[in-house]
Write an enzyme that holds these catalytic residues in place. Structure first.
Site, PDB file in Angstrom:
ATOM      1  CG  HIS A 146      59.398  46.325  37.280  1.00 11.58           C
ATOM      2  ND1 HIS A 146      59.953  45.106  37.551  1.00 11.58           N
ATOM      3  CD2 HIS A 146      60.182  47.243  37.910  1.00 11.58           C
ATOM      4  CE1 HIS A 146      61.024  45.268  38.328  1.00 11.58           C
ATOM      5  NE2 HIS A 146      61.190  46.556  38.549  1.00 11.58           N
TER       6      HIS A 146
ATOM      7  NE  ARG B 160      64.510  52.550  44.393  1.00 11.94           N
ATOM      8  CZ  ARG B 160      65.133  51.383  44.520  1.00 11.94           C
ATOM      9  NH1 ARG B 160      66.380  51.360  44.945  1.00 11.94           N
ATOM     10  NH2 ARG B 160      64.518  50.260  44.247  1.00 11.94           N
TER      11      ARG B 160
ATOM     12  CB  CYS C 232      64.462  44.987  37.845  1.00 15.53           C
ATOM     13  SG  CYS C 232      64.956  46.464  38.749  1.00 15.53           S
TER      14      CYS C 232
HETATM   15  N1  GLN Z   1      67.203  45.843  44.334  1.00 21.24           N
HETATM   16  C1  GLN Z   1      67.573  46.271  43.028  1.00 21.24           C
HETATM   17  C2  GLN Z   1      67.806  47.763  42.890  1.00 21.24           C
HETATM   18  O1  GLN Z   1      67.173  48.562  43.560  1.00 21.24           O
HETATM   19  C3  GLN Z   1      66.490  45.805  42.077  1.00 21.24           C
HETATM   20  C4  GLN Z   1      65.165  46.442  42.282  1.00 21.24           C
HETATM   21  C5  GLN Z   1      64.115  45.876  41.388  1.00 21.24           C
HETATM   22  O2  GLN Z   1      64.125  44.700  41.102  1.00 21.24           O
HETATM   23  N2  GLN Z   1      63.167  46.698  40.983  1.00 21.24           N
HETATM   24  O3  GLN Z   1      68.658  48.144  42.098  1.00 21.24           O
END
Ligand code: GLN
EC number: 6.3.5.13
Length: 242
Positions: free
Chosen positions: A195, A129, A94
Site C-alpha cells: 500500500h 502476519r 493486497c
Molecule cells: N485480508 C487480507 C490479509 O490479511 C488482505 C489484507 C489487505 O488487503 N491488506 O491477508
C-alpha cells in the site's frame, strides 16, 4: 478500449477500500491528465455494471470477508473478464491481489475459497502476519532495476504457480510471505502487496501500468516533490528508521 479518453476504473471501494489504495486510480488519472491526455476516473460499486471499455482496472486492499463478496460480485457481473479479454490492464493490491488468484483462505479458516483465476497463485494464512515498510527491487522492461517502496499488512501468504511471474524481488519485508519474491504478473494482470498508495510512491510503476494499457511510450514526467519524498522513504527503510 477507447484510447481517446482512457477510462481508469476503480472497483468496489466500499469493499476493498480501507488502505487508501484508491490513490492508485487518482495517480494514474492525473499522470495522464498532466500529459494532456483526457483521462476519466470511474468508480464502480457492487451492483453497478463494470464497464467493459476501461483501460486500467484497480482493486485495493480490504478485510478478509469483503474479499469473498468482491469475488462473487465480479463473477456475477462478468464485465471485468470481458475488459481483460479486450486488452485492459488490471492492477490489484493486497486483498485485491489475493482474489485474482486461483484460491485464498480467510482468517483462521482452512477452507480454500475460489478466486477469480486471473493469476496462477494460491494464498493461505501464513505463520506470521506481514506488517511494515517494504523495499522491493523491480526490474523494468528495459532491464534497469527500480526500488519500490510502500507498506504491507497481510496475513495471507501467496505462492506462485508456473504461469505467474513475480513482480519484484524482496529487499526489505515479507513480499509474498517468503521474503524472496513479491507480487505476481500474468499477461495484463499485476498483483502486488504494498500500500502507500504504491503508485503514488513509485511513479515509474504507475507509468509502466499506463504504457501497458495504452500500448505506447509516455513522455517522461518528473515531479521534484514526488522524487524527493520517494527518496526519503527509500532512505528511511534502508537506514531502518521508517
Ligand atoms: N485480508 C487480507 C490479509 O490479511 C488482505 C489484507 C489487505 O488487503 N491488506 O491477508
Amino acid at each position: 478500449m477507447n484510447t481517446d479518453r482512457p477510462k481508469i476504473v476503480l472497483l468496489y471501494q466500499s469493499l476493498l477500500g480501507i488502505y487508501g489504495d484508491h490513490g492508485n486510480a487518482v495517480v494514474l488519472t492525473k499522470r495522464l491528465q498532466w500529459r494532456g491526455i483526457d483521462a476519466e476516473l470511474l468508480t464502480v460499486e457492487p451492483g453497478q455494471p463494470v464497464p467493459t471499455d476501461g483501460a486500467v482496472y484497480l482493486l485495493g486492499g480490504g478485510e478478509d470477508t469483503a474479499q469473498i463478496t468482491a469475488v462473487q460480485e465480479l463473477e456475477a457481473d462478468g464485465g471485468l473478464f470481458t475488459a481483460l479479454d479486450s486488452g485492459a490492464v488490471l492492477f490489484a493490491v493486497c486483498a485485491g491481489y489475493q482474489i485474482c488468484g486461483k484460491s485464498f483462505t480467510i482468517g483462521s479458516r482452512d477452507e480454500a475459497i475460489k478466486g477469480l483465476g486471473l493469476l496462477d497463485t494460491e494464498t493461505r494464512r501464513g505463520p506470521e502476519r506481514a506488517v511494515g515498510e517494504v523495499l522491493h527491487i523491480w526490474t523494468q522492461p528495459n532491464g534497469n532495476t527500480c526500488p519500490i517502496t510502500g507498506f504491507e499488512n497481510h496475513g495471507g501468504w501467496t505462492e506462485l504457480g508456473s504461469d505467474a511471474k513475480p513482480l519484484a524481488a524482496v529487499d526489505t519485508g515479507w513480499g509474498n510471505g517468503n521474503r524472496r519474491d513479491e507480487g505476481a504478473v500474468q499477461g495484463r494482470v499485476i498483483g502486488t502487496y504494498p500500500h502507500g498508495p504504491v503508485l503514488a510512491r513509485n511513479p515509474q510503476l504507475a507509468d509502466h501500468v499506463l504504457e501497458m494499457a495504452l500500448g505506447c511510450r509516455l513522455e517522461p514526467l518528473d515531479i521534484p516533490e514526488m522524487t524527493a519524498l520517494r527518496q526519503r522513504r527509500i532512505e528511511a527503510v534502508r537506514t531502518g528508521r521508517p
